[in-house]
Design a protein around this motif. Sequence first.
Motif, PDB file in Angstrom:
ATOM      1  N   ALA A   1      13.540 -45.819   8.284  1.00 21.22           N
ATOM      2  CA  ALA A   1      14.567 -45.171   8.845  1.00 21.22           C
ATOM      3  C   ALA A   1      14.441 -45.215  10.317  1.00 21.22           C
ATOM      4  O   ALA A   1      15.453 -45.259  11.231  1.00 21.22           O
TER       5      ALA A   1
ATOM      6  N   ASP B   1      20.351 -47.593  17.778  1.00 22.04           N
ATOM      7  CA  ASP B   1      20.455 -46.876  19.125  1.00 22.04           C
ATOM      8  C   ASP B   1      20.138 -47.763  20.107  1.00 22.04           C
ATOM      9  O   ASP B   1      20.984 -47.693  21.111  1.00 22.04           O
TER      10      ASP B   1
ATOM     11  N   ALA C   1      25.102 -47.043   9.647  1.00 24.33           N
ATOM     12  CA  ALA C   1      24.640 -46.668  11.034  1.00 24.33           C
ATOM     13  C   ALA C   1      25.233 -47.673  12.166  1.00 24.33           C
ATOM     14  O   ALA C   1      25.765 -47.087  13.270  1.00 24.33           O
TER      15      ALA C   1
ATOM     16  N   GLY D   1      16.711 -47.013  12.962  1.00 23.29           N
ATOM     17  CA  GLY D   1      17.497 -46.054  13.839  1.00 23.29           C
ATOM     18  C   GLY D   1      17.267 -46.466  15.312  1.00 23.29           C
ATOM     19  O   GLY D   1      18.239 -46.434  16.048  1.00 23.29           O
TER      20      GLY D   1
END
Lengths: 376, 376
Positions: B136, B144, A32, B140
């Motif tokens: 996660a 981000d 990611a 994440g």
Amino acid sequence: MSATHPTPSDGASLSYEQAGVNYELIDPLKVAAQRAAAATGVHLAAHGFQEVAASRGESAYVVDVGPFYLASIVECLGSKALVADEMRALTGQSYYGAIAQDTLAMAINDLITVGATPLVVQAYWAAGGSEWFADAQRAGALVDGWKRACDACGVAWGGGETPALVGIVADGRIDLAASCTGIVSPKQRLSLGERLGPGDAIVLLESSGIHANGLSLARKLVERLPQGYLTPVEPGLSYGDALLAPTLLYSPVTEALFKAGITPHYAANITGHGWRKLLRHPARHTYRIHQVPPVPPVLKFIQQHARHDDREAYSTLNMGAGFALFVAADDAERTVAVAKACGVKAWAAGHVEPGLKKLVIEPLGIEFGDDALQLR
Amino acid sequence: MSATHPTPSDGASLSYEQAGVNYELIDPLKVAAQRAAAATGVHLAAHGFQEVAASRGESAYVVDVGPFYLASIVECLGSKALVADEMRALTGQSYYGAIAQDTLAMAINDLITVGATPLVVQAYWAAGGSEWFADAQRAGALVDGWKRACDACGVAWGGGETPALVGIVADGRIDLAASCTGIVSPKQRLSLGERLGPGDAIVLLESSGIHANGLSLARKLVERLPQGYLTPVEPGLSYGDALLAPTLLYSPVTEALFKAGITPHYAANITGHGWRKLLRHPARHTYRIHQVPPVPPVLKFIQQHARHDDREAYSTLNMGAGFALFVAADDAERTVAVAKACGVKAWAAGHVEPGLKKLVIEPLGIEFGDDALQLR
């Protein structure tokens, strides 16, 4: 993102996963992050610049800033500081001068793979508390070792951070990392592999021992040793002392090559994944090795006590080759000579040939295929 | 080395030292490191370059590479991640997007003080174990938030390190840091203070709250609060949520100033030491402030509960001013307007005048003398 994957192993041997690193848990975040990072390269256009896309997935990130390329990286030492701490308790010596060099080597040896001259390093020394810094012997060794490594590589130590991170870094420990910025100048020095091809020679540079990769395995192994870190790997040399031989710094070699008119087509810093790093470049070639360098005693010792066969050992540890240069065949012997003149043993150990993407280590009868290394 | 010294405090108030940071222990190493680092600048000559000596002791290290200056830095978040972890446990939300921005702001807001355009950041995310990365939602949010901050500043995210450092980083924690490389181009943008002088205006840019300095104090304070992090600082806003307002990114303002033809004479990122950072430049001038920005509720709340008088509060926290620009008097109002056009409140809050080196905050009747800040 340079967290990397050894392949799983099994049987009675001691694997990397048993040694405490679980890449399956890290990988989704890494992927990611790589995707998000790749999407930011476009921002450089607003400044009149552009990223060198081929550097994504390589060891350092490269930006075209006009007259030259800019390369940058951040790297950490990893768990080798724990070995230094254990050995300090056993011997009273400070090994922080050695691991300072290791930390800088992690950054500098990666940065030079793209053809960059390292110019500036920044120190990141995050301790578990203010008390860490009060040990004058250890702190002095860290500063001195850091400076000596800068001197050896001709880089300016720009500054850094020395935070006391109570509750984040473990009590009594330190997290050592370095960032490094350099330039590729002239731009023809860029060695991201565009010129890599069949016929090129593979020159291997010696390692001093384990360097700073495979330490989780090496530390786990201590539990199996009768005298722990003081177990001799050869007469007069303890396992701990051997592990703490500092990583060789290869930028004097790459700078000397430039002065000698030799531009490597590609370079690989042999760190995690051991010799599988020879497969780093995405191009589809066969890499054939006809000569393996002598294996440092500490790596032989680890292989033996971890009960690794050659395949597993060469897929995890550097096994005596700390850095690989891919050069034009005509430059191979001169590359070896330049390295030797810098005090670094080197071997024209193999060549690139057409064929399936694989690494063939002929003297050992080992092959690693294209699936052996997944870095991108 | 940017570890820094708050002055000692006493009495019933909660001091920085009581909050767990003891700079007296860190300082000898810091001074030794600064000296060793300064001695390495000469290496650049071998590459045809030279350091900009005035950048030693400033927030970023600057090298003259010919067509422009190169600036680099490494910075860490510090203990703010611990607040994010506590608040996660209390609310179930992930605050890692916010602290990703904080981490980048620590590096970028320092880098721009020298007049640099940030080009590339590298992420350093060192976790206490592989398991950290398996969450996660949190991972994440980190990715981000990091990307959004890069987008906001127009920097390329080059890559980074995501090591699992069992035994070095505390279990369940993460050490977040960022390195940043930029260039000063054209070279006239260099703002190391040569042009700073009497008559210059001091423009202060708003902060969003505590940013990422003073967190040790803020965390210690929680023990005194009836509902801990959930204690409201104003209706509908908990102490924890208020602390976790992300640090403002100021590079959009400095880039907009350049486009508007305004070159600051000097800039100070107001982090540790609070407003004493206005005394950062070594030149001997008096800095007179005639207007103080509104104090964010969370900083008022900390001042009140830590029982700090204004002198101590302004010497430790940003008190509503996250960044200071020293510009020609004629540029002051336009500087304010450019910042506002970027969405950042700003005030032409004071000026530089001849006199002893001191900071005078007139509305509060506070003075800080030359001895209030020792960074070099």
